[in-house]
Design a protein around this motif. Structure first.
Motif, PDB file in Angstrom:
ATOM      1  N   PRO A  81      62.686   5.521 -38.791  1.00 42.54           N
ATOM      2  CA  PRO A  81      62.748   5.243 -37.351  1.00 42.54           C
ATOM      3  C   PRO A  81      61.925   4.009 -36.992  1.00 42.54           C
ATOM      4  CG  PRO A  81      61.189   6.984 -37.770  1.00 42.54           C
ATOM      5  CD  PRO A  81      61.768   6.630 -39.108  1.00 42.54           C
ATOM      6  N   TYR A  82      62.135   3.504 -35.790  1.00 37.56           N
ATOM      7  CA  TYR A  82      61.304   2.427 -35.261  1.00 37.56           C
ATOM      8  C   TYR A  82      59.945   2.983 -34.820  1.00 37.56           C
ATOM      9  CZ  TYR A  82      65.449  -0.543 -35.158  1.00 37.56           C
ATOM     10  OH  TYR A  82      66.544  -1.272 -35.510  1.00 37.56           O
ATOM     11  N   GLU A  83      58.969   2.063 -34.594  1.00 43.68           N
ATOM     12  CA  GLU A  83      57.671   2.468 -34.066  1.00 43.68           C
ATOM     13  C   GLU A  83      57.847   3.060 -32.679  1.00 43.68           C
ATOM     14  OE1 GLU A  83      54.717   2.523 -35.367  1.00 43.68           O
ATOM     15  OE2 GLU A  83      55.397   1.740 -37.308  1.00 43.68           O
ATOM     16  N   PRO A  84      57.029   4.095 -32.307  1.00 44.93           N
ATOM     17  CA  PRO A  84      57.171   4.693 -30.971  1.00 44.93           C
ATOM     18  C   PRO A  84      56.980   3.651 -29.879  1.00 44.93           C
ATOM     19  CG  PRO A  84      55.819   6.068 -32.380  1.00 44.93           C
ATOM     20  CD  PRO A  84      56.015   4.790 -33.125  1.00 44.93           C
ATOM     21  N   ALA A  85      57.763   3.766 -28.860  1.00 48.07           N
ATOM     22  CA  ALA A  85      57.674   2.813 -27.748  1.00 48.07           C
ATOM     23  C   ALA A  85      56.428   3.041 -26.900  1.00 48.07           C
ATOM     24  CB  ALA A  85      58.922   2.922 -26.875  1.00 48.07           C
ATOM     25  N   GLY A  86      55.806   4.212 -26.978  1.00 46.13           N
ATOM     26  CA  GLY A  86      54.589   4.499 -26.213  1.00 46.13           C
ATOM     27  C   GLY A  86      54.105   5.901 -26.497  1.00 46.13           C
ATOM     28  N   LYS A  87      52.889   6.242 -25.963  1.00 43.23           N
ATOM     29  CA  LYS A  87      52.311   7.565 -26.166  1.00 43.23           C
ATOM     30  C   LYS A  87      51.898   8.126 -24.821  1.00 43.23           C
ATOM     31  CE  LYS A  87      48.843  10.059 -28.849  1.00 43.23           C
ATOM     32  NZ  LYS A  87      47.719   9.928 -29.810  1.00 43.23           N
ATOM     33  N   VAL A  88      52.300   9.317 -24.509  1.00 46.24           N
ATOM     34  CA  VAL A  88      52.026   9.959 -23.234  1.00 46.24           C
ATOM     35  C   VAL A  88      50.810  10.860 -23.391  1.00 46.24           C
ATOM     36  CG1 VAL A  88      52.930  11.471 -21.437  1.00 46.24           C
ATOM     37  CG2 VAL A  88      54.451   9.883 -22.603  1.00 46.24           C
ATOM     38  N   SER A  89      49.844  10.777 -22.427  1.00 46.87           N
ATOM     39  CA  SER A  89      48.647  11.639 -22.441  1.00 46.87           C
ATOM     40  C   SER A  89      48.246  11.952 -21.007  1.00 46.87           C
ATOM     41  CB  SER A  89      47.500  10.958 -23.187  1.00 46.87           C
ATOM     42  OG  SER A  89      47.116   9.769 -22.507  1.00 46.87           O
ATOM     43  N   PHE A  90      47.459  13.051 -20.815  1.00 44.48           N
ATOM     44  CA  PHE A  90      46.971  13.464 -19.500  1.00 44.48           C
ATOM     45  C   PHE A  90      45.505  13.076 -19.352  1.00 44.48           C
ATOM     46  CE2 PHE A  90      50.506  16.408 -19.966  1.00 44.48           C
ATOM     47  CZ  PHE A  90      51.114  16.257 -18.725  1.00 44.48           C
ATOM     48  N   ASP A  91      45.133  12.764 -18.113  1.00 44.43           N
ATOM     49  CA  ASP A  91      43.711  12.528 -17.803  1.00 44.43           C
ATOM     50  C   ASP A  91      43.030  13.883 -17.715  1.00 44.43           C
ATOM     51  OD1 ASP A  91      41.257  11.769 -16.974  1.00 44.43           O
ATOM     52  OD2 ASP A  91      41.935  10.709 -15.172  1.00 44.43           O
TER      53      ASP A  91
END
Length: 594
Positions: free
Chosen positions: A544-554
């Protein structure tokens, strides 16, 4: 005109002041008033059968010659035809001068176009009445009423109704000119009579071979016979006529009670003919549409001798169904009538062909029966043998030869029959049904059938040739492609202690194992799991390609903590927890018991 010319008798009669008939008689005698007449005869219209007399003027008496001098007529090289007496031809000869009738034409004040329209409507009315089956008298009455109503509908108001109705009487010529429309009624209501009278082409047996075309039919024998109980009956004839030679293969059947010829009866007669070396298998079979010939629908394929299980010379046979109401096209119908009138009528007990008006020995008493059916059979076949040996008429298809003589000529030319065993004919009249093979057998008609070929058969379905009209003792079995497998017989159940049962079971098991072993020896050994593993390993991984981003919560803004499921305990911890629960339960019991 000169004196030497020929003059007609009419002119002589006018000059002499006598009748024309007197001059004709003088011309016939050849002399008149002592003078010999020079008479010539010419052909022309009128006169005595077109015969006209001309007289040489020089042979006439002198006083008549002097009277002819002042008359000037054109000189002709040959006599001119003399105009015939009577009225001249009308200028409107051949044209219709009366529209409907003289009375009606003179009474109504319509113009010619209106009269012609009314006449055309009346003509169509007469045609419709005749096509509907109206009798002659009814046509005239109904057509007259139609003419009265139609004339009034065009605005005519008669001053004398009685005279008007009389003037509307229909002339017989108007009806007779449209009588051909009775054929429409015959076509609609009496198809048999129409088919008998319609135009037909002629057929010839020249060049035909024996058994090239065989015509079959069933016919009632018009001879009274006696049953065992004393009642009377008539026999039925099942016959097949060889069109080329005029020979007939037939058999008789009689019923103890009411009944009719069925397919099984016709099959037996047909099978006996096919087995006989003088007849054999026909190339084409022309039969009726009756239900007793339903078996023929199964012969189209079976009689080609291409059905597995039947072997022999390759002769095909077509089954031709006769058109409805087409008895004149079947020569066996004519043979029935001829054989009955010339041969069967000589036997006692013959009641003629009209069952509703049987022959009577005396008033109110029908003819005495011939005897029993067994007595009649030898007499019938004796007459049939006589028919085969008696020469036919010169105008017949056999051209004056007997059926036996005609057949002998074909045999001398090298013709020979192709025969077939009657049991095979019975088996050929079968339909193919699909059955499931279970443990080397199949079910049909409530019985279990099997054969050695089915013990080795590894498919699930077979085609069984099931006889339609006979109870089978054997059944031809085909695979689903129509190839022959074998002949199946009833699979009989044996006693548990019968040693034949064990032998049969062992033989069936061995045959099936041998079939499986043969299949194993003919195929390669394949490790399916290894093939699948190799297939999976041969596939390349998807990168696969590299992840386009990473989701996290404050953490400060999240609504709650996420509690992860408790990890499963190991076995020792689980055992300690279980012991603790048991100890707590025992303490509770002690407190309760006290």
């Amino acid at each position: 005109m000169t004196i030497k010319e020929f003059v007609p008798p009419t002119l002589i009669a006018e000059l002499a002041g006598i009748s024309r008939q007197a001059v004709w008689k003088a011309c016939q005698r050849g002399n008149w008033r002592g003078h010999s007449l020079d008479v010539r005869v010419v052909r022309d219209k009128g006169g005595n059968a077109g015969k006209q007399y001309l007289v040489n003027s020089t042979s006439l008496p002198l006083e008549l010659q002097l009277r002819l001098k002042p008359i000037e007529m054109p000189v002709q090289n040959r006599p001119k035809p003399i105009a015939r007496r009577g009225r001249r031809d009308r200028a409107d000869k051949g044209k219709k001068r009366v529209v409907i009738s003289r009375q009606w034409d003179a009474l109504v004040p319509f113009d010619p176009i209106t009269k012609a329209r009314i006449a055309e409507d009346l003509k169509q009315e007469i045609q419709g009445l005749l096509a509907a089956g109206a009798a002659w008298g009814h046509v005239k009455i109904l057509a007259r009423n139609f003419l009265i109503e139609t004339t009034r509908s065009w605005g005519f108001r008669p001053s004398d109704p009685a005279s008007f109705e009389k003037a509307c009487s229909i002339p017989w010529t108007l009806v007779s000119e449209e009588l051909q429309y009775r054929k429409v009624h015959q076509f609609r209501t009496n198809r048999k009579a129409y088919e008998d009278s319609r135009p037909r082409g002629r057929r010839s047996t020249d060049g035909m071979r024996p058994m090239e075309l065989v015509v079959g039919d069933v016919y009632p024998i018009d001879i009274h016979l006696t049953r065992a109980d004393g009642s009377t009956c008539t026999a039925k004839l099942i016959g097949f006529l060889d069109w080329a030679t005029g020979r007939v293969w037939c058999d008789l059947i009689a019923f103890d009670t009411r009944g009719g010829v069925n397919n099984r009866d016709v099959i037996e007669v047909f099978a006996a003919m096919v087995e006989h070396p003088a007849f054999g298998l026909p190339e084409a079979l022309y039969i009726d549409n009756g239900k007793e010939y339903g078996f023929a629908t199964y012969l189209d394929d079976a009689m080609t001798l291409a059905v597995p299980g039947f072997h022999g010379p390759g002769r095909s046979m077509r089954v031709i169904k006769a058109l409805p109401y087409n008895a004149p096209a079947k020569p066996i119908e004519r043979w029935f009538g001829d054989f009955e009138s010339r041969y069967l009528s000589t036997l006692p007990g013959w009641i003629a062909g009209n069952r509703m008006n049987k022959r009577q020995e005396a008033i109110g008493r029908t003819v005495a029966p011939y005897g029993t059916f067994e007595d009649f059979v030898p007499a019938f076949f004796g007459l049939l043998k006589a028919y085969h040996s008696v020469p036919t008429g010169k105008q017949s298809g056999l051209k004056g030869l007997s059926p036996n003589t005609t057949f002998q000529q074909h045999v001398a030319a090298g013709w020979s029959a192709i025969t077939m065993n009657r049991d095979e004919v019975r088996a050929a009249v079968a339909r193919r049904v699909e059955r499931t093979v279970i443990q080397g057998a199949f079910q049909i008609r409530g019985r279990r059938w099997s054969c050695e070929e089915l013990w080795q058969y590894t498919h699930d379905k077979v085609l069984v040739c099931e006889p339609v009209y006979h109870a089978p003792a054997e059944l031809l079995v085909l695979d689903m492609k129509g190839n022959r497998l074998g002949i199946a017989t009833p699979d009989v159940a044996l006693h548990p202690l019968d040693h034949r049962g064990a032998q049969s079971t062992a033989a069936r098991a061995k045959a099936h194992r041998d079939a499986i072993a043969e299949m194993v020896s003919s195929i390669p050994q394949i490790d399916v799991a290894a093939r699948l593993i190799a297939l999976g390993q041969a596939q390349s991984d998807v990168i696969p390609y590299e992840p386009a981003g990473k989701v996290s919560f404050d953490p400060s803004q999240r609504p709650a903590r996420i509690v992860m499921p408790k990890k499963p305990l190991i076995s020792e911890e689980r055992r300690r927890e279980q012991d603790a629960r048991i100890a707590a339960q025992m303490d509770l019991v002690k407190k309760i018991v006290g």
